[in-house]
Design an enzyme around this catalytic site. Structure first.
Site, PDB file in Angstrom:
ATOM      1  N   GLY A 185       0.475  -1.447   0.173  1.00  0.00           N
ATOM      2  CA  GLY A 185      -0.059   0.268   0.212  1.00  0.00           C
ATOM      3  C   GLY A 185       1.317   1.587   0.630  1.00  0.00           C
ATOM      4  CD  GLN A 225       3.489   5.935   3.348  1.00  0.00           C
ATOM      5  OE1 GLN A 225       2.380   5.228   2.463  1.00  0.00           O
ATOM      6  NE2 GLN A 225       4.620   4.939   3.577  1.00  0.00           N
ATOM      7  CB  CYS A 276       4.662   1.680   7.585  1.00  0.00           C
ATOM      8  SG  CYS A 276       4.555   3.214   7.043  1.00  0.00           S
ATOM      9  CG  LEU A 277       6.878   0.782   1.580  1.00  0.00           C
ATOM     10  CD1 LEU A 277       6.033   1.664   0.226  1.00  0.00           C
ATOM     11  CD2 LEU A 277       7.702  -0.354   1.747  1.00  0.00           C
ATOM     12  CG  HIS A 308      -0.553   1.126   7.680  1.00  0.00           C
ATOM     13  ND1 HIS A 308       0.516   0.585   8.152  1.00  0.00           N
ATOM     14  CD2 HIS A 308       0.220   1.892   7.104  1.00  0.00           C
ATOM     15  CE1 HIS A 308       1.241   0.984   8.231  1.00  0.00           C
ATOM     16  NE2 HIS A 308       1.216   2.031   7.380  1.00  0.00           N
ATOM     17  CD  GLU A 309      -1.068   2.259   3.286  1.00  0.00           C
ATOM     18  OE1 GLU A 309      -0.522   3.779   3.024  1.00  0.00           O
ATOM     19  OE2 GLU A 309      -0.098   1.669   3.169  1.00  0.00           O
ATOM     20  CG  HIS A 314       0.307   6.968   5.819  1.00  0.00           C
ATOM     21  ND1 HIS A 314       1.446   7.120   6.496  1.00  0.00           N
ATOM     22  CD2 HIS A 314       0.649   5.127   5.508  1.00  0.00           C
ATOM     23  CE1 HIS A 314       2.513   6.002   6.801  1.00  0.00           C
ATOM     24  NE2 HIS A 314       2.407   4.930   6.403  1.00  0.00           N
TER      25      HIS A 314
HETATM   26  O1  K1U Z   1       4.145   1.569   3.663  1.00  0.00           O
HETATM   27  C1  K1U Z   1       2.997   1.751   3.556  1.00  0.00           C
HETATM   28  O2  K1U Z   1       2.048   2.412   4.402  1.00  0.00           O
HETATM   29  C2  K1U Z   1       2.711   0.462   2.999  1.00  0.00           C
HETATM   30  C3  K1U Z   1       2.644  -0.695   4.132  1.00  0.00           C
HETATM   31  C4  K1U Z   1       1.722  -0.939   3.762  1.00  0.00           C
HETATM   32  C5  K1U Z   1       1.115  -2.172   5.112  1.00  0.00           C
HETATM   33  C6  K1U Z   1       1.832  -3.492   5.614  1.00  0.00           C
HETATM   34  C7  K1U Z   1       1.508  -4.095   6.646  1.00  0.00           C
HETATM   35  C8  K1U Z   1       0.386  -4.052   7.690  1.00  0.00           C
HETATM   36  C9  K1U Z   1       0.016  -2.973   7.519  1.00  0.00           C
HETATM   37  C10 K1U Z   1      -0.146  -1.820   6.092  1.00  0.00           C
HETATM   38  C11 K1U Z   1       3.263  -1.438   3.344  1.00  0.00           C
HETATM   39  O3  K1U Z   1       3.932  -2.594   2.427  1.00  0.00           O
HETATM   40  S1  K1U Z   1       4.758  -2.417   4.625  1.00  0.00           S
HETATM   41  C12 K1U Z   1       6.161  -3.530   3.763  1.00  0.00           C
HETATM   42  C13 K1U Z   1       5.316  -4.311   3.107  1.00  0.00           C
HETATM   43  O4  K1U Z   1       5.099  -5.606   2.154  1.00  0.00           O
HETATM   44  C14 K1U Z   1       4.378  -5.864   4.156  1.00  0.00           C
HETATM   45  C15 K1U Z   1       4.981  -5.326   5.669  1.00  0.00           C
HETATM   46  C16 K1U Z   1       4.416  -6.262   6.251  1.00  0.00           C
HETATM   47  C17 K1U Z   1       3.486  -7.637   6.199  1.00  0.00           C
HETATM   48  C18 K1U Z   1       3.278  -7.781   4.618  1.00  0.00           C
HETATM   49  C19 K1U Z   1       3.449  -6.894   4.091  1.00  0.00           C
HETATM   50 ZN    ZN Z   2       2.631   2.832   6.383  1.00  0.00          ZN
END
Ligand code: K1U
Ligand code: ZN
Length: 173
Positions: free
Chosen positions: A49, A54, A95-96, A137-138, A141
């Site tokens: 996401g 961001q 989170c990225l 989560h998004e 943000h």
């Molecule tokens: O930065 C962000 O908002 C994107 C984030 C989204 C997210 C991941 C996990 C749980 C809630 C929201 C990411 O993509 S983090 C990287 C990722 O691919 C990931 C990390 C943990 C679990 C699954 C994916």
């Molecule tokens: Zn995030």
């Protein structure tokens, strides 16, 4: 066709991550270009996401793809939660904008969200599991909230210190 240009992702504790986004007034070609660039940036960073906040654009726009094949992009413009389940679950989040940090956050297990798509059409999304977590989560943000703010002040300060140090070292080379 050339690939959409990638956008730099803000890193926590950048204060711009705490900006509250305004609604998208019109779903037009400017927004569709931003969507293409955000999707390319999310896929390049291997995220599931990305919120416009961001990439330092403070408008209510989210892109998501939780599919294994990475071929089911979703676009949520001006999202609003209509309903959230009373049942909650603690799940691991990343989170990225907070690279390398993963921790548990408790959230409703299911949500129903209204949003516009890339053509401006209103849709309703019923989500559970990882999609529900990612949407919430998004949407945080867009309200200027980063997932580490659910953690204890001790953990959050350790994360801040660690990321600020990593950033100083990256600048120094
Ligand atoms: O930065 C962000 O908002 C994107 C984030 C989204 C997210 C991941 C996990 C749980 C809630 C929201 C990411 O993509 S983090 C990287 C990722 O691919 C990931 C990390 C943990 C679990 C699954 C994916
Ligand atoms: Zn995030």
């Amino acid at each position: 066709m050339t690939s959409p240009e990638l956008l730099p992702i803000l890193r926590y504790p950048d204060p711009r991550l705490h900006t509250v986004a305004r609604p998208v007034a019109q779903v037009d070609d400017r927004i569709r270009t931003l969507i293409a660039r955000m999707l390319a940036t999310m896929y390049d960073a291997q995220g599931i996401g990305l919120a416009a906040t961001q990439v330092d654009v403070h408008e209510r726009l989210i892109v998501i793809d939780v599919s294994e094949e990475r071929n089911q992009p979703m676009v949520l413009i001006n999202p609003a939660v209509e309903w959230a389940s009373a049942e909650t679950r603690k799940g691991e989040e990343g989170c990225l904008s907070v690279p390398g940090i993963y921790d548990g956050v408790e959230r409703p297990v299911a949500v129903r969200v209204r949003a516009q798509d890339e053509h401006g059409a209103e849709r309703t999304i019923e989500a559970e599991g990882l999609l529900a977590v990612c949407i919430q989560h998004e949407m945080d943000h867009l309200m200027g909230k980063v997932f580490v703010e659910y953690l204890s002040p001790l953990k959050r300060n350790r994360i801040k210190t660690r990321l600020a140090k990593a950033q100083r070292e990256a600048v120094r080379g």
